[in-house]
Design a protein around this motif. Sequence first.
Motif, short mmCIF file in Angstrom:
data_model
loop_
_atom_site.label_atom_id
_atom_site.label_comp_id
_atom_site.label_asym_id
_atom_site.label_seq_id
_atom_site.Cartn_x
_atom_site.Cartn_y
_atom_site.Cartn_z
N GLN A 164 4.62 -9.73 -7.24
CA GLN A 164 3.71 -8.64 -6.94
C GLN A 164 3.52 -8.51 -5.45
N VAL A 165 3.23 -7.30 -5.06
CA VAL A 165 2.92 -7.02 -3.66
C VAL A 165 1.56 -7.61 -3.31
N GLN A 166 1.44 -8.19 -2.12
CA GLN A 166 0.14 -8.61 -1.62
C GLN A 166 -0.35 -7.56 -0.63
N LEU A 167 -1.61 -7.19 -0.75
CA LEU A 167 -2.19 -6.14 0.08
C LEU A 167 -3.40 -6.67 0.82
N VAL A 168 -3.40 -6.54 2.14
CA VAL A 168 -4.51 -6.99 2.97
C VAL A 168 -5.03 -5.81 3.78
N GLN A 169 -6.31 -5.54 3.64
CA GLN A 169 -6.91 -4.37 4.26
C GLN A 169 -7.64 -4.72 5.55
N SER A 170 -7.89 -3.70 6.36
CA SER A 170 -8.63 -3.88 7.60
C SER A 170 -10.12 -4.11 7.30
N GLY A 171 -10.85 -4.47 8.36
CA GLY A 171 -12.23 -4.88 8.18
C GLY A 171 -13.22 -3.72 8.06
N GLU A 223 1.55 0.38 -7.04
CA GLU A 223 2.13 0.76 -8.32
C GLU A 223 3.64 0.63 -8.19
N TYR A 224 4.27 -0.19 -9.03
CA TYR A 224 5.73 -0.23 -9.07
C TYR A 224 6.19 1.10 -9.63
N SER A 225 7.06 1.75 -8.91
CA SER A 225 7.42 3.13 -9.18
C SER A 225 7.66 3.43 -10.66
N GLY A 226 6.93 4.40 -11.17
CA GLY A 226 7.13 4.85 -12.53
C GLY A 226 6.31 4.14 -13.58
N THR A 227 5.61 3.06 -13.19
CA THR A 227 4.84 2.32 -14.20
C THR A 227 3.47 2.92 -14.44
N CYS A 228 3.02 3.76 -13.50
CA CYS A 228 1.75 4.50 -13.68
C CYS A 228 0.54 3.60 -13.86
N TYR A 229 0.53 2.45 -13.22
CA TYR A 229 -0.69 1.66 -13.19
C TYR A 229 -0.74 0.86 -11.89
N PHE A 230 -1.93 0.34 -11.61
CA PHE A 230 -2.19 -0.32 -10.33
C PHE A 230 -2.12 -1.82 -10.53
N ASP A 231 -1.00 -2.42 -10.12
CA ASP A 231 -0.77 -3.81 -10.48
C ASP A 231 -1.33 -4.81 -9.49
N SER A 232 -1.53 -4.42 -8.25
CA SER A 232 -2.06 -5.32 -7.25
C SER A 232 -3.04 -4.55 -6.37
N TRP A 233 -4.11 -5.23 -5.96
CA TRP A 233 -5.17 -4.55 -5.22
C TRP A 233 -5.44 -5.26 -3.89
N GLY A 234 -5.83 -4.48 -2.88
CA GLY A 234 -6.35 -5.07 -1.67
C GLY A 234 -7.76 -5.59 -1.90
N GLN A 235 -8.30 -6.25 -0.90
CA GLN A 235 -9.62 -6.88 -1.06
C GLN A 235 -10.76 -5.88 -0.90
N GLY A 236 -10.44 -4.69 -0.42
CA GLY A 236 -11.47 -3.67 -0.22
C GLY A 236 -11.97 -3.64 1.22
N THR A 237 -12.35 -2.46 1.67
CA THR A 237 -12.91 -2.24 3.00
C THR A 237 -14.19 -1.43 2.86
N LEU A 238 -15.29 -1.99 3.32
CA LEU A 238 -16.57 -1.28 3.26
C LEU A 238 -16.66 -0.32 4.44
N VAL A 239 -16.87 0.94 4.13
CA VAL A 239 -17.12 1.95 5.15
C VAL A 239 -18.55 2.44 4.97
N THR A 240 -19.34 2.29 6.01
CA THR A 240 -20.74 2.72 5.98
C THR A 240 -20.90 3.90 6.93
N GLY A 296 -18.66 -7.32 -6.84
CA GLY A 296 -18.19 -7.79 -5.55
C GLY A 296 -16.71 -8.08 -5.48
N GLN A 297 -16.00 -7.85 -6.57
CA GLN A 297 -14.57 -8.14 -6.61
C GLN A 297 -13.75 -6.86 -6.76
N ALA A 298 -12.49 -6.94 -6.33
CA ALA A 298 -11.57 -5.84 -6.60
C ALA A 298 -11.24 -5.80 -8.09
N PRO A 299 -10.92 -4.63 -8.62
CA PRO A 299 -10.51 -4.54 -10.02
C PRO A 299 -9.26 -5.37 -10.28
#
Lengths: 119, 110
Positions: free
Chosen positions: A1-8, A99-116, B43-46
């Motif tokens: 799986q792809v690893q995804l790291v987001q900005s702060g 999403e691995y092309s054509g699978t139509c689902y989200f297999d790996s997620w980043g940790q999230g970035t809070l925008v205020t 607090g977690q990603a899906p």
Amino acid sequence: QVQLVQSGAEVKKPGASVKVSCKASGYRLTNYHIHWVRQAPGQGLEWMGIVTPSSGATSYAQNFRGRVTMTRDTSTTTIYMELYSLTSEDTAVYYCASEYSGTCYFDSWGQGTLVTVAS
Amino acid sequence: QTVVTQEPSFSVSPGGTVTLTCGLTSGSVSTSYNPSWYQQTPGQAPRSLIYSTNTRSSGVPDRFSGSILGNKAALTITGAQADDESDYYCVLYLGSGIYVFGTGTKVTVL
């Protein structure tokens, strides 16, 4: 799986724009799409759009058309989401997901970035 | 605009079975919508649970299963455990590169 790291986390004033990054590693992105999803405090998940890193092609949810741009830098395998004309309603955690092309689902997620967005 | 509806909340006893659904305000959900399901704790990603209607993602216990029930997509938890207490979201693919999340279901195990 792809690893995804987001900005702060970001704090922005109303009317400004924000650019969030998502760096992918672990696999070549040739066969992947990257999605952006957001979640306002105490609310559900909202799909924003998709970018195909290999071609740069994009598709955006109707709610965000004209106010969002998703781009990629293939040299650094980094994907960007820029949201313009921010209001307090854009305060949310923003996630990238693969999403691995054509699978139509989200297999790996980043940790999230809070925008205020606050004045 | 397409709205995907889920039950706001469910309560299930430990060891019990619960079925969550994912429907359209207009029309029926079929396998062509490629329904997928995600679990999210605070607090977690899906985390991906089910894709292509009924295929479990890697590492997902077999107590989670997906199906089409009538005109809706469904996620069934059989033998619920305490750590299944989470929010659950479905996603439908509408075509032309457009996806939509359901409204989400909060599952309580007690």
